[in-house]
Design a protein around this motif. Structure first.
Motif, PDB file in Angstrom:
ATOM      1  N   TRP B 129      47.570 140.036  71.068  1.00 45.56           N
ATOM      2  CA  TRP B 129      48.607 139.326  71.825  1.00 45.56           C
ATOM      3  C   TRP B 129      49.120 138.130  71.028  1.00 45.56           C
ATOM      4  CZ3 TRP B 129      52.259 139.802  75.073  1.00 45.56           C
ATOM      5  CH2 TRP B 129      52.779 138.711  75.761  1.00 45.56           C
ATOM      6  N   GLY B 130      48.226 137.413  70.362  1.00 38.32           N
ATOM      7  CA  GLY B 130      48.646 136.309  69.495  1.00 38.32           C
ATOM      8  C   GLY B 130      49.592 136.800  68.407  1.00 38.32           C
ATOM      9  N   GLU B 131      49.229 137.905  67.754  1.00 40.37           N
ATOM     10  CA  GLU B 131      50.062 138.470  66.687  1.00 40.37           C
ATOM     11  C   GLU B 131      51.440 138.876  67.218  1.00 40.37           C
ATOM     12  OE1 GLU B 131      49.676 138.554  63.516  1.00 40.37           O
ATOM     13  OE2 GLU B 131      47.574 137.942  63.364  1.00 40.37           O
ATOM     14  N   ALA B 132      51.456 139.527  68.402  1.00 41.66           N
ATOM     15  CA  ALA B 132      52.723 140.007  68.979  1.00 41.66           C
ATOM     16  C   ALA B 132      53.704 138.863  69.199  1.00 41.66           C
ATOM     17  CB  ALA B 132      52.451 140.744  70.287  1.00 41.66           C
ATOM     18  N   ASN B 133      53.186 137.657  69.429  1.00 39.61           N
ATOM     19  CA  ASN B 133      54.060 136.529  69.708  1.00 39.61           C
ATOM     20  C   ASN B 133      54.640 135.857  68.461  1.00 39.61           C
ATOM     21  OD1 ASN B 133      54.423 135.634  72.698  1.00 39.61           O
ATOM     22  ND2 ASN B 133      52.385 136.540  72.554  1.00 39.61           N
ATOM     23  N   LYS B 134      54.042 136.139  67.303  1.00 42.54           N
ATOM     24  CA  LYS B 134      54.558 135.519  66.072  1.00 42.54           C
ATOM     25  C   LYS B 134      56.022 135.890  65.847  1.00 42.54           C
ATOM     26  CE  LYS B 134      50.435 134.903  63.198  1.00 42.54           C
ATOM     27  NZ  LYS B 134      49.704 135.429  62.026  1.00 42.54           N
ATOM     28  N   GLN B 135      56.326 137.191  65.968  1.00 46.02           N
ATOM     29  CA  GLN B 135      57.689 137.647  65.732  1.00 46.02           C
ATOM     30  C   GLN B 135      58.662 137.016  66.735  1.00 46.02           C
ATOM     31  OE1 GLN B 135      58.501 139.440  62.985  1.00 46.02           O
ATOM     32  NE2 GLN B 135      60.580 138.907  63.592  1.00 46.02           N
ATOM     33  N   ARG B 136      58.192 136.872  67.994  1.00 49.27           N
ATOM     34  CA  ARG B 136      59.050 136.256  69.018  1.00 49.27           C
ATOM     35  C   ARG B 136      59.429 134.829  68.642  1.00 49.27           C
ATOM     36  NH1 ARG B 136      56.028 138.891  74.351  1.00 49.27           N
ATOM     37  NH2 ARG B 136      56.078 140.904  73.355  1.00 49.27           N
ATOM     38  N   VAL B 137      58.468 134.100  68.093  1.00 48.35           N
ATOM     39  CA  VAL B 137      58.745 132.722  67.667  1.00 48.35           C
ATOM     40  C   VAL B 137      59.817 132.718  66.577  1.00 48.35           C
ATOM     41  CG1 VAL B 137      57.775 130.663  66.559  1.00 48.35           C
ATOM     42  CG2 VAL B 137      56.437 131.887  68.292  1.00 48.35           C
ATOM     43  N   TYR B 138      59.650 133.573  65.562  1.00 45.95           N
ATOM     44  CA  TYR B 138      60.625 133.606  64.464  1.00 45.95           C
ATOM     45  C   TYR B 138      62.012 134.006  64.981  1.00 45.95           C
ATOM     46  CZ  TYR B 138      56.419 133.453  61.561  1.00 45.95           C
ATOM     47  OH  TYR B 138      55.223 133.086  60.999  1.00 45.95           O
ATOM     48  N   ASP B 139      62.043 135.053  65.824  1.00 49.78           N
ATOM     49  CA  ASP B 139      63.331 135.520  66.354  1.00 49.78           C
ATOM     50  C   ASP B 139      64.033 134.409  67.127  1.00 49.78           C
ATOM     51  OD1 ASP B 139      62.815 137.985  65.307  1.00 49.78           O
ATOM     52  OD2 ASP B 139      62.272 138.939  67.208  1.00 49.78           O
ATOM     53  N   PHE B 140      63.276 133.698  67.970  1.00 46.78           N
ATOM     54  CA  PHE B 140      63.915 132.665  68.787  1.00 46.78           C
ATOM     55  C   PHE B 140      64.365 131.489  67.925  1.00 46.78           C
ATOM     56  CE2 PHE B 140      64.277 128.999  71.538  1.00 46.78           C
ATOM     57  CZ  PHE B 140      65.087 129.507  72.526  1.00 46.78           C
ATOM     58  N   LEU B 141      63.573 131.137  66.917  1.00 46.75           N
ATOM     59  CA  LEU B 141      63.977 130.023  66.038  1.00 46.75           C
ATOM     60  C   LEU B 141      65.279 130.351  65.326  1.00 46.75           C
ATOM     61  CD1 LEU B 141      60.551 128.773  64.601  1.00 46.75           C
ATOM     62  CD2 LEU B 141      62.106 127.481  66.095  1.00 46.75           C
ATOM     63  N   GLN B 142      65.465 131.607  64.937  1.00 42.97           N
ATOM     64  CA  GLN B 142      66.729 132.007  64.298  1.00 42.97           C
ATOM     65  C   GLN B 142      67.892 131.913  65.274  1.00 42.97           C
ATOM     66  OE1 GLN B 142      66.117 135.853  62.534  1.00 42.97           O
ATOM     67  NE2 GLN B 142      65.318 134.990  60.632  1.00 42.97           N
ATOM     68  N   PHE B 143      67.654 132.362  66.505  1.00 45.34           N
ATOM     69  CA  PHE B 143      68.678 132.258  67.557  1.00 45.34           C
ATOM     70  C   PHE B 143      69.040 130.789  67.797  1.00 45.34           C
ATOM     71  CE2 PHE B 143      68.973 131.513  72.261  1.00 45.34           C
ATOM     72  CZ  PHE B 143      70.263 131.999  72.447  1.00 45.34           C
ATOM     73  N   LEU B 144      68.022 129.944  67.888  1.00 48.64           N
ATOM     74  CA  LEU B 144      68.245 128.523  68.150  1.00 48.64           C
ATOM     75  C   LEU B 144      69.013 127.870  66.992  1.00 48.64           C
ATOM     76  CD1 LEU B 144      67.586 126.271  70.200  1.00 48.64           C
ATOM     77  CD2 LEU B 144      65.492 125.818  68.916  1.00 48.64           C
ATOM     78  N   ASP B 145      68.685 128.274  65.795  1.00 48.17           N
ATOM     79  CA  ASP B 145      69.356 127.745  64.614  1.00 48.17           C
ATOM     80  C   ASP B 145      70.865 128.036  64.674  1.00 48.17           C
ATOM     81  OD1 ASP B 145      69.010 126.386  62.137  1.00 48.17           O
ATOM     82  OD2 ASP B 145      69.406 128.270  61.102  1.00 48.17           O
ATOM     83  N   ARG B 146      71.214 129.266  65.050  1.00 51.41           N
ATOM     84  CA  ARG B 146      72.627 129.633  65.181  1.00 51.41           C
ATOM     85  C   ARG B 146      73.287 128.815  66.297  1.00 51.41           C
ATOM     86  NH1 ARG B 146      70.458 134.869  64.674  1.00 51.41           N
ATOM     87  NH2 ARG B 146      70.659 135.281  66.902  1.00 51.41           N
ATOM     88  N   GLU B 147      72.582 128.668  67.418  1.00 53.97           N
ATOM     89  CA  GLU B 147      73.122 127.928  68.565  1.00 53.97           C
ATOM     90  C   GLU B 147      73.386 126.461  68.226  1.00 53.97           C
ATOM     91  OE1 GLU B 147      73.869 128.533  71.876  1.00 53.97           O
ATOM     92  OE2 GLU B 147      73.821 130.678  71.488  1.00 53.97           O
ATOM     93  N   LEU B 148      72.490 125.883  67.423  1.00 57.03           N
ATOM     94  CA  LEU B 148      72.581 124.446  67.152  1.00 57.03           C
ATOM     95  C   LEU B 148      73.623 124.099  66.081  1.00 57.03           C
ATOM     96  CD1 LEU B 148      68.850 123.299  67.377  1.00 57.03           C
ATOM     97  CD2 LEU B 148      70.703 122.893  69.019  1.00 57.03           C
ATOM     98  N   LYS B 149      74.231 125.131  65.512  1.00 61.66           N
ATOM     99  CA  LYS B 149      75.212 124.917  64.440  1.00 61.66           C
ATOM    100  C   LYS B 149      76.361 124.023  64.904  1.00 61.66           C
ATOM    101  CE  LYS B 149      77.366 128.402  63.392  1.00 61.66           C
ATOM    102  NZ  LYS B 149      77.995 129.669  63.166  1.00 61.66           N
ATOM    103  N   ASP B 150      76.794 124.219  66.138  1.00 66.61           N
ATOM    104  CA  ASP B 150      77.994 123.524  66.612  1.00 66.61           C
ATOM    105  C   ASP B 150      77.743 122.414  67.629  1.00 66.61           C
ATOM    106  OD1 ASP B 150      79.587 125.248  65.064  1.00 66.61           O
ATOM    107  OD2 ASP B 150      79.454 126.783  66.632  1.00 66.61           O
ATOM    108  N   ARG B 151      76.493 122.031  67.817  1.00 59.54           N
ATOM    109  CA  ARG B 151      76.284 120.921  68.751  1.00 59.54           C
ATOM    110  C   ARG B 151      75.088 120.080  68.334  1.00 59.54           C
ATOM    111  NH1 ARG B 151      74.729 125.560  71.924  1.00 59.54           N
ATOM    112  NH2 ARG B 151      72.568 125.381  72.581  1.00 59.54           N
ATOM    113  N   LEU B 152      75.047 118.886  68.898  1.00 62.81           N
ATOM    114  CA  LEU B 152      74.058 117.906  68.471  1.00 62.81           C
ATOM    115  C   LEU B 152      72.664 118.185  69.014  1.00 62.81           C
ATOM    116  CD1 LEU B 152      75.855 114.445  68.719  1.00 62.81           C
ATOM    117  CD2 LEU B 152      74.767 115.436  66.693  1.00 62.81           C
ATOM    118  N   PHE B 153      72.599 118.583  70.301  1.00 63.70           N
ATOM    119  CA  PHE B 153      71.295 118.723  70.945  1.00 63.70           C
ATOM    120  C   PHE B 153      71.145 120.112  71.579  1.00 63.70           C
ATOM    121  CE2 PHE B 153      72.197 114.135  70.927  1.00 63.70           C
ATOM    122  CZ  PHE B 153      71.088 113.692  70.231  1.00 63.70           C
TER     123      PHE B 153
END
Lengths: 186, 186
Positions: B129-153
């Motif tokens: 279960w710990g391993e399965a969540n690693k990919q989720r963290v990376y995927d969400f960080l990439q999504f967040l990175d794209r989202e934060l491109k155009d705003r401050l917070f």
């Protein structure tokens, strides 16, 4: 406004029960999770995280996450208050809604998603994780039973979103249990 | 008021950062999670679910769950608004705080609790279960990175509780990663 609804899954149901308690209805489009429509390009454009439900406002703003949608509706129609009224009551509703979500709703979801044969295609199942959550569900239900001895509703003397979360979690537990019986395929 | 604090764990930190942003301080008692003090009879009487932090009001009311405590503080001191202002902004802050909690904060917690050697005594670990969540963290960080491109917070143009949740999640990820290195024992 337009609501992207997801049928009988517990989160879409939370929003529908909330709307019914407010005596409101919002034009809805059904997205069939069983047919994987939440993974379609069309719906991914609405919610990149591919979860339901989602609410699209008239100005184009998209709100996802059931409780965020409910909070928006509470702002539009404050009565009856389903998030509490005043700092202390609002904090207690938040506390109880989260306790129900974390220790019951989510634990039941993990049992269902990681053990139920119907979820094999949707979820990379970790059966050991599903099993580990069974005891958590039982423990929390016992705790909740003791807590509810002296009051009418989950967060106090009034019906709130915490009751809706508990209802949808318990309906899911019941549904998973009865649908896993061989007779469900009759 | 009295705050039962839990040191460097991410949830207690969320409340401390929130208080600092409000320019407030509350008398606190430290409960040492490393020494299992959150499982003591004394603390279990405060929070039967044995989680930290907890806030005890002057009338004896006990508020647990970090975000519930923060919401209470927001009620006491509305400025600066950290949960948004007005129905739409409040809904978007709720949405983003939950997205960060579910897809980042919690996924990081699962990786840490189910894989880190230091958690062996506290958690019935399910490494898969710990391993399965690693990919989720990376995927969400990439999504967040794209989202934060155009705003401050995280939730828009203002700093909110969603930024605090993200900060505490990422600090935990960093801490788990660097403390797992052999050099951490030097």
């Amino acid at each position: 406004m337009k609501l992207y609804d997801g049928g009988r899954a517990p989160n879409p149901r939370r929003v529908r029960v909330f709307l019914a308690e407010k005596g409101m209805s919002i034009p809805a489009e059904s997205v069939d999770i069983g047919k994987m429509e939440h993974k379609s390009a069309e719906y991914t454009a609405i919610n990149p995280l591919q979860r339901l439900p989602a609410l699209v406002l008239d100005d184009g703003t998209i709100i996802t996450e059931s409780v965020a949608i409910c909070r928006y509706i509470e702002g539009l129609r404050p009565d009856p208050p389903l998030f509490g009224r005043g700092a202390k009551e609002e904090a207690l509703v938040e506390m109880w809604n989260r306790r129900i979500e974390i220790y019951l709703f989510q634990a039941i979801s993990f049992v269902f998603r990681h053990l139920h044969p119907a979820m094999r295609e949707m979820e990379q199942q970790v059966p050991e994780w599903g099993e580990a959550n069974k005891q958590r569900v039982y423990d929390f239900l016992q705790f909740l039973d003791r807590e509810l001895k002296d009051r009418l509703f989950v967060a106090g003397d009034h019906y709130t979103i915490a009751d809706i979360t508990a209802l949808c979690a318990i309906v899911r537990r019941w549904h998973a249990q009865v649908s896993a019986r061989p007779s469900a395929h009759a």
